[in-house]
Scaffold this motif. Sequence first.
Motif, PDB file in Angstrom:
ATOM      1  N   THR A  73      38.496  57.974  73.437  1.00 46.46           N
ATOM      2  CA  THR A  73      37.465  56.963  73.195  1.00 46.46           C
ATOM      3  C   THR A  73      36.113  57.558  72.813  1.00 46.46           C
ATOM      4  N   THR A 113      42.405  56.937  84.459  1.00 46.78           N
ATOM      5  CA  THR A 113      41.287  56.184  83.898  1.00 46.78           C
ATOM      6  C   THR A 113      40.421  55.639  85.027  1.00 46.78           C
ATOM      7  N   ARG A 114      39.179  55.320  84.691  1.00 48.82           N
ATOM      8  CA  ARG A 114      38.256  54.833  85.718  1.00 48.82           C
ATOM      9  C   ARG A 114      38.724  53.488  86.277  1.00 48.82           C
ATOM     10  N   GLU A 115      39.315  52.614  85.459  1.00 42.66           N
ATOM     11  CA  GLU A 115      39.768  51.316  85.964  1.00 42.66           C
ATOM     12  C   GLU A 115      40.912  51.497  86.947  1.00 42.66           C
ATOM     13  N   ARG A 116      41.863  52.392  86.631  1.00 45.43           N
ATOM     14  CA  ARG A 116      42.986  52.579  87.551  1.00 45.43           C
ATOM     15  C   ARG A 116      42.540  53.249  88.842  1.00 45.43           C
ATOM     16  N   ASN A 118      39.691  52.801  90.322  1.00 46.34           N
ATOM     17  CA  ASN A 118      39.081  51.768  91.159  1.00 46.34           C
ATOM     18  C   ASN A 118      40.108  50.792  91.716  1.00 46.34           C
ATOM     19  N   GLU A 119      41.188  50.562  90.988  1.00 44.94           N
ATOM     20  CA  GLU A 119      42.276  49.745  91.539  1.00 44.94           C
ATOM     21  C   GLU A 119      42.869  50.428  92.767  1.00 44.94           C
ATOM     22  N   ASP A 131      30.406  53.569  84.636  1.00 46.66           N
ATOM     23  CA  ASP A 131      31.105  52.604  83.784  1.00 46.66           C
ATOM     24  C   ASP A 131      30.622  52.743  82.344  1.00 46.66           C
ATOM     25  N   ASN A 135      37.649  52.097  78.855  1.00 48.78           N
ATOM     26  CA  ASN A 135      38.455  52.531  80.001  1.00 48.78           C
ATOM     27  C   ASN A 135      38.840  53.994  79.794  1.00 48.78           C
ATOM     28  N   THR A 137      39.200  58.196  80.503  1.00 50.44           N
ATOM     29  CA  THR A 137      39.755  59.025  81.562  1.00 50.44           C
ATOM     30  C   THR A 137      38.623  59.769  82.258  1.00 50.44           C
ATOM     31  N   ARG A 316      32.819  41.548  80.377  1.00 55.39           N
ATOM     32  CA  ARG A 316      33.833  41.760  79.344  1.00 55.39           C
ATOM     33  C   ARG A 316      33.223  41.560  77.961  1.00 55.39           C
ATOM     34  N   HIS A 319      31.323  44.757  77.312  1.00 59.62           N
ATOM     35  CA  HIS A 319      32.200  45.900  77.091  1.00 59.62           C
ATOM     36  C   HIS A 319      32.924  45.816  75.755  1.00 59.62           C
TER      37      HIS A 319
END
Length: 456
Positions: A73, A113-116, A118-119, A131, A135, A137, A316, A319
């Motif tokens: 990205t 990834t940052r989203e995973r 945080n999950e 952030d 999304n 890595t 969203r 983003h």
Amino acid sequence: MQIDNAMAELGPIFAGRVSRAPAILAQHGQSETLAASGRPDAVVYPQTTEEVVRIAQICARNGVPMVGWGAGTSLEGHALAVRGGVTVDFTQMDAVLAVYPEDMLCVVQPGITRERLNEELRATGLFFPVDPGANATLGGMAMTRASGTTAVRYGTMRDNVLGLEVVLADGRVIRTGTSAPKTSAGYDLTALMVGSEGTLGLVTEVTLRLQGQPEAVSAAVCAFPTLSDAVDCVIATIQSGIPMARIEFLDTASVAACAAWAGMDLPAAPHLLVEFHGSPSGVQEQAERYGELAGEFGSSGFQWARAAEDRARLWRMRHQAFQAILASRPGATAMVTDVCVPISRLAEAVAETHEDIARGSIPGPILGHVGDGNFHSVLLIDPANPAEQAEAKALANRMAERALRLGGTITGEHGVGSGKIGLMEAEHGLAWDVMRQIKQALDPANLMNPGKMLRP
């Protein structure tokens, strides 16, 4: 470069996880924006640090360049193999290795990834705050010293990476930093590696600082009569000490594109998007103080988002700004550039940039994480029109020169890659040569992501 010899050694070790297929090479040879092209000769997918060591040893023995790859990205061509070689794709090294809630830190592999992340942290009451919008890595974010919408409160990757495991060009493995909150022992090699864009080594572990999930969160979007009113409100908000978690700026063109993309009803005017974190009473007080201050600058159309789904919709929209702006000129591609200036010079920098773009022939919506003086322009160009490409490059260079004149930097978060090498001497002077000497000491054969950041 002896790529065939290297492949003969890599093939048996990485059976099924090394590829020279044209489609795979093409996937790893493109960028999200207008950037220098460069396909690798092969792509390898390691799963352990030991496998990365084998890759480095084999490539070093055969004089083959190595380029790290996360989510792809980055916007300045950081992960493109401009001199061929092997792309080391870390997407199969994506584990959370350890979480230490009492110390508020975790250790992860670079491909998560940052989203995973945080999950996986959700049940701990902690979260990772940086952030950048995409999304990305965590390894890529560390290597580009990423920032983003929450940097005004939580800082950038520079502030949130405590330590690294790095494989050097000759296969040596070093560890930088510790799990302690601070240290005064020796050179800060963690800070050296963070933001090095893979030119000094391949990161295989990252130790991250975590934050407590806020008890209450509130977000809002509001319009302003003019661009200057919105930016002046940002400066006044920061200087007044209101603890913003996010404060984002979108000019009129960005708002129009994002609203159309997201199906939101927003007036055609510059907007600020803000968010507050804390206790319920603290968030309410911060929101009220900000509302009063924004009113002094003519704000209107406040839309508050307190429910999680409403906040998610609002952010969203922000983003997805790049995709929305790109869609506003069908068939266009983009040169996305960013600069960062002292907060006291923000209004001047944004106004001059807006006027500069308006005098030209190509669209260039402006938006950014202005709470820390960082803003972007998405310069939309016809990819088949060399004149538009030249105009975009000239605009981007003038943005960078303006930032330097105002005491800022040529990039606040996108990094240098291959796209901004020509501007490095203007910012760093003789220090740029010192960076090259560090590179020479750690990577004398220039195998780690060559052609990026440093003087050719």
